[in-house]
Design a protein around this motif. Structure first.
Motif, PDB file in Angstrom:
ATOM      1  N   UNK A   1       0.999  -0.975   0.041  1.00 35.35           N
ATOM      2  CA  UNK A   1      -0.101   0.015   0.034  1.00 35.35           C
ATOM      3  C   UNK A   1       0.773   1.312   0.062  1.00 35.35           C
ATOM      4  N   UNK A   2       0.595   2.127  -0.939  1.00 33.70           N
ATOM      5  CA  UNK A   2       1.151   3.618  -1.116  1.00 33.70           C
ATOM      6  C   UNK A   2       2.742   3.415  -1.622  1.00 33.70           C
ATOM      7  N   UNK A   3       2.918   2.129  -2.046  1.00 26.99           N
ATOM      8  CA  UNK A   3       4.383   1.847  -2.679  1.00 26.99           C
ATOM      9  C   UNK A   3       4.174   0.926  -3.642  1.00 26.99           C
ATOM     10  N   UNK A   4       3.679   1.335  -4.901  1.00 29.27           N
ATOM     11  CA  UNK A   4       3.368   0.412  -6.048  1.00 29.27           C
ATOM     12  C   UNK A   4       4.668   0.065  -6.670  1.00 29.27           C
ATOM     13  N   UNK A   5       5.649   0.741  -6.446  1.00 26.90           N
ATOM     14  CA  UNK A   5       6.844   0.292  -7.222  1.00 26.90           C
ATOM     15  C   UNK A   5       7.402  -0.954  -6.585  1.00 26.90           C
ATOM     16  N   UNK A   6       7.022  -1.357  -5.078  1.00 26.23           N
ATOM     17  CA  UNK A   6       7.427  -2.410  -4.576  1.00 26.23           C
ATOM     18  C   UNK A   6       6.403  -3.801  -5.124  1.00 26.23           C
ATOM     19  N   UNK A   7       5.275  -3.489  -5.251  1.00 27.72           N
ATOM     20  CA  UNK A   7       4.440  -4.565  -5.719  1.00 27.72           C
ATOM     21  C   UNK A   7       4.766  -5.189  -7.098  1.00 27.72           C
ATOM     22  N   UNK A   8       4.459  -6.574  -7.189  1.00 29.14           N
ATOM     23  CA  UNK A   8       4.534  -7.088  -8.434  1.00 29.14           C
ATOM     24  C   UNK A   8       3.654  -8.654  -8.491  1.00 29.14           C
ATOM     25  N   UNK A   9       3.757  -9.065  -9.878  1.00 30.58           N
ATOM     26  CA  UNK A   9       2.960 -10.413  -9.806  1.00 30.58           C
ATOM     27  C   UNK A   9       4.259 -11.144 -10.394  1.00 30.58           C
ATOM     28  N   UNK A  10       4.506 -12.340  -9.616  1.00 24.89           N
ATOM     29  CA  UNK A  10       5.848 -13.287  -9.760  1.00 24.89           C
ATOM     30  C   UNK A  10       5.449 -14.503  -9.612  1.00 24.89           C
ATOM     31  N   UNK A  11       6.203 -15.688 -10.194  1.00 22.59           N
ATOM     32  CA  UNK A  11       5.985 -17.037 -10.349  1.00 22.59           C
ATOM     33  C   UNK A  11       7.094 -17.455  -9.290  1.00 22.59           C
TER      34      UNK A  11
END
Length: 212
Positions: free
Chosen positions: A55-65
């Motif tokens: 939350x509030x840090x979209x650059x840290x979010x990801x979709x990963x296998x």
């Protein structure tokens, strides 16, 4: 009830119990309940795709296998063990580590493609059946369902000595099945409800020289 009828009922009951005991087949009461496995929380596995949102840090979010070694790679954190953890547990661990870099991170983890579950939850039937199968588990599946999906047993099957293998507490336990009674006589005593990961093996019957 007359004494004669009472004696007859007792004799019939004793014979029935003796037949069950001699057959070596478990009763339905001896089978572990289906609900035990279905209620277990989901654990992330190799091949799963997970979505991580900070939350509030979209650059840290990801979709990963999840990699074959069970790890994922996260910004600021490097490699993180994901295999064998529940999504909430992984989110908590990521949040704790990110707390060293950002203020009060709020992390959510969702499994968007549970590929590993598909293989863990498959039902398999092997041995003397027309077409050995590995099929996706569906709630309500029974022994008869998977046998029919496999095209039935072959002429060489020892169908009264089939075995259901079920993993319980990390170890496989075996339960006898009488497929001959199910298919030929409509006796559903061993037509048990299946659980994800069950394996049914149908052995080959012993042929004597005169039968070759």
């Amino acid at each position: 009830m007359s004494i004669t009828k009472l004696i007859q009922a007792v004799v019939v009951a004793c014979i029935t119990l003796l037949m069950v005991a001699c057959s070596g087949l478990p009763s339905s009461a001896q089978m572990p309940p289906v609900s035990e496995l279905e209620s277990e929380p989901y654990e992330i596995g190799v091949g799963d795709t997970i979505a991580i949102h900070v939350w509030r840090n979209p650059e840290l979010g990801q979709s990963i296998v999840v990699r074959p070694d069970g790890f994922i790679s996260m910004p600021l954190m490097g490699d993180v063990k994901a295999e064998g953890k529940e999504p909430e547990q992984l989110a908590s661990e990521i949040s704790d580590t990110l707390g060293e870099f950002i203020r009060t991170p709020e992390v959510t983890v969702m499994v968007t493609s549970p590929l590993s579950k598909e293989f863990r939850n498959r039902i398999r039937i092997t041995g003397q059946v027309a077409s050995p199968q590995s099929v996706a588990f569906q709630p309500g599946m029974t022994v008869l369902d998977i046998v029919l999906m496999a095209g039935g047993v072959t002429d060489f099957a020892a169908d009264n000595r089939a075995v259901l293998h079920r993993q319980l507490d990390g170890e496989y336990q075996s339960f006898g099945l009488d497929l001959d009674a199910i298919l030929s006589d409509g006796d559903m005593m061993t037509n048990h409800a299946l659980q994800p990961g069950d394996v049914i093996s149908v052995p080959r019957k012993q042929l004597f020289r005169g039968e070759l």
